[in-house]
Design a protein around this motif. Structure first.
Motif, short mmCIF file in Angstrom:
data_model
loop_
_atom_site.label_atom_id
_atom_site.label_comp_id
_atom_site.label_asym_id
_atom_site.label_seq_id
_atom_site.Cartn_x
_atom_site.Cartn_y
_atom_site.Cartn_z
N GLY A 66 0.81 -1.21 0.00
CA GLY A 66 0.00 0.00 0.00
C GLY A 66 0.84 1.26 0.00
N ILE A 163 -3.97 3.01 -0.37
CA ILE A 163 -3.41 2.00 0.53
C ILE A 163 -4.19 0.70 0.40
CG2 ILE A 163 -3.17 1.37 2.97
CD1 ILE A 163 -1.00 3.27 2.20
N GLN A 167 -2.82 -3.00 -0.69
CA GLN A 167 -2.87 -4.19 0.16
C GLN A 167 -3.65 -5.33 -0.49
OE1 GLN A 167 -0.80 -2.79 1.67
NE2 GLN A 167 -1.32 -1.57 3.48
#
Length: 414
Positions: A66, A163, A167
């Protein structure tokens, strides 16, 4: 919370296309960690267990994904001014490492009580570390002040679509490697990882159940989703997911995309960390072991399923790891401390040691207590730490000591 498969809503801030674009953006600069079956853990849990080894990233955690995605999406002007974050954990390491690699100035604000090793590691990645306040909240507030004063870009550890998309690339790789996975079990702290992974899971051609895991001591997302008010406090082994307030964006995504949230206790977390080292020969921090802890604590919940578990981080203090391993040995009966009442006379300890020899149990340490005891002046307590093959072997020793007339009590762990 009832388990059900939910369709991918159109209104969420992160889509499968965002995650795929993030993966194309970052994949050449991160480790494509393996997704491997664990036959032993599968036998133990009754599920087919695949492990995604994110603890093998350069900074030993998925947080790099991220952070890198966010950095690559910044304008040239923003890159020149630099980024800032508040973190004493894996987010600090991942952001500092990739910012340094890309030539982007990075400032990390940490509480003053942050362990020196974490400060040194972050500085080693080229970041400017600022120590402010005694709590994370104080460090976070100072970081936002510096953001405004100096024109930095604040990089949130979880509550940011960039982010979350980064992820989610963990799941892109997991499903590429093992398309048959029908359940993913993912730790929840602020919710960035599970939000991204759930986005990918909902885009699979076959239904995939998404299960989140939190430490019992910090059920913040569970509270938000279920309307409960359990306390969020305490010393948890899973410090990486010890978040008191989940993100607003992530809570919205979890509410729509996640089927269930399970809570795991400290003993299950300790057992998971120990098993991963013993069975898979891999070091995983408490938060990284939360997924396996859920399988161990709720085996019936996952029996017969093909489960993908993310080992999301491997940054654990070595002394803490040693304590976890020793405690696990004690709980399994392979390590024990026995408290034995003796008469203070010649040969007393020798006669006890002879029984240990007869039962073939190794004595590690002996602690004599003559003064600090409630026994009469001629009595003493001896604590003997010893090593047995298993719990049954230890039980035979205790039985032999008692048969010989010795008052023997195991000193139990909490």
């Amino acid at each position: 919370m009832a388990t059900q498969i939910k369709p991918q809503p159109e209104t969420l801030p992160v889509s499968i296309d965002d995650v795929r674009a993030a993966h194309a953006r970052i994949r050449d600069s991160i480790v494509r960690t393996p997704t491997l079956i664990s036959r032993t853990l599968s036998q133990m849990t009754g599920a087919t267990v695949y492990l995604k080894f994110e603890n093998l990233q350069f900074t030993a955690a998925y947080k790099e994904r991220g952070a890198l995605n966010t950095l690559l999406l910044l304008s040239e002007e923003a890159k020149a001014k630099g980024v800032i974050a508040a973190s004493a954990g894996n987010h600090a390491q991942g952001l500092a490492y990739h910012a340094n690699r890309l030539g982007v100035p990075a400032t990390i604000v940490m509480p003053r009580n942050t362990p020196t090793v974490k400060i040194v590691q972050t500085e080693g990645h080229g970041a400017n570390v600022v120590l402010e306040g005694d709590t994370f909240d104080a460090a976070y507030a100072h970081a936002r002040v510096l953001e405004g004063e100096r024109g930095f870009t604040f990089v949130h550890p979880f509550d940011d679509p960039r982010i979350i998309a980064g992820q989610g690339t963990v799941a892109i790789e997991m499903f590429e490697d093992v398309p048959s996975i029908d359940t993913i079990v993912t730790p929840i702290g602020g919710g960035g990882l599970i939000s991204g992974m759930a986005t990918v899971a909902r885009a699979q051609p076959n239904p995939v159940e998404v299960v989140g895991v939190e430490a019992e001591l910090f059920p913040s997302m569970y509270n938000r989703i279920n309307g409960t008010d359990m306390p969020c406090a305490g010393d948890t082994l899973a410090e990486g997911i010890a978040v008191k307030e989940p993100g607003g964006i992530t809570a919205r995504m979890v509410a729509q995309l996640v089927d269930d949230i399970l809570l795991v206790g400290e003993r299950s977390l300790e057992e998971a960390v120990s098993l991963l080292l013993q069975i898979e020969k891999t070091v995983v921090e408490g938060a990284g072991a939360a997924g396996l802890a859920a399988l161990l604590a709720h085996p019936g919940r996952f029996a017969g399923k093909t489960v993908g578990v993310v080992l999301c981080g491997g940054n654990i203090d070595t002394r803490l790891l040693a304590n976890v391993l020793l405690r696990d040995l004690a709980r399994s009966g392979r390590l024990a401390r026995l408290r034995i009442r003796l008469q203070d006379q010649p040969g007393a300890l020798f006669n006890v040691a002879r029984i240990f020899d007869q039962e073939r149990i190794n004595i590690i340490e002996v602690y004599h207590q003559r003064v600090f005891t409630t026994l009469p002046a001629k009595g003493l307590i001896t604590d003997i730490e010893c090593e047995a093959r298993d719990a049954a072997h230890l039980d035979r020793l205790i039985a032999a000591l008692r048969a010989a007339g010795y008052d023997t009590t195991p000193v139990e762990l909490a």
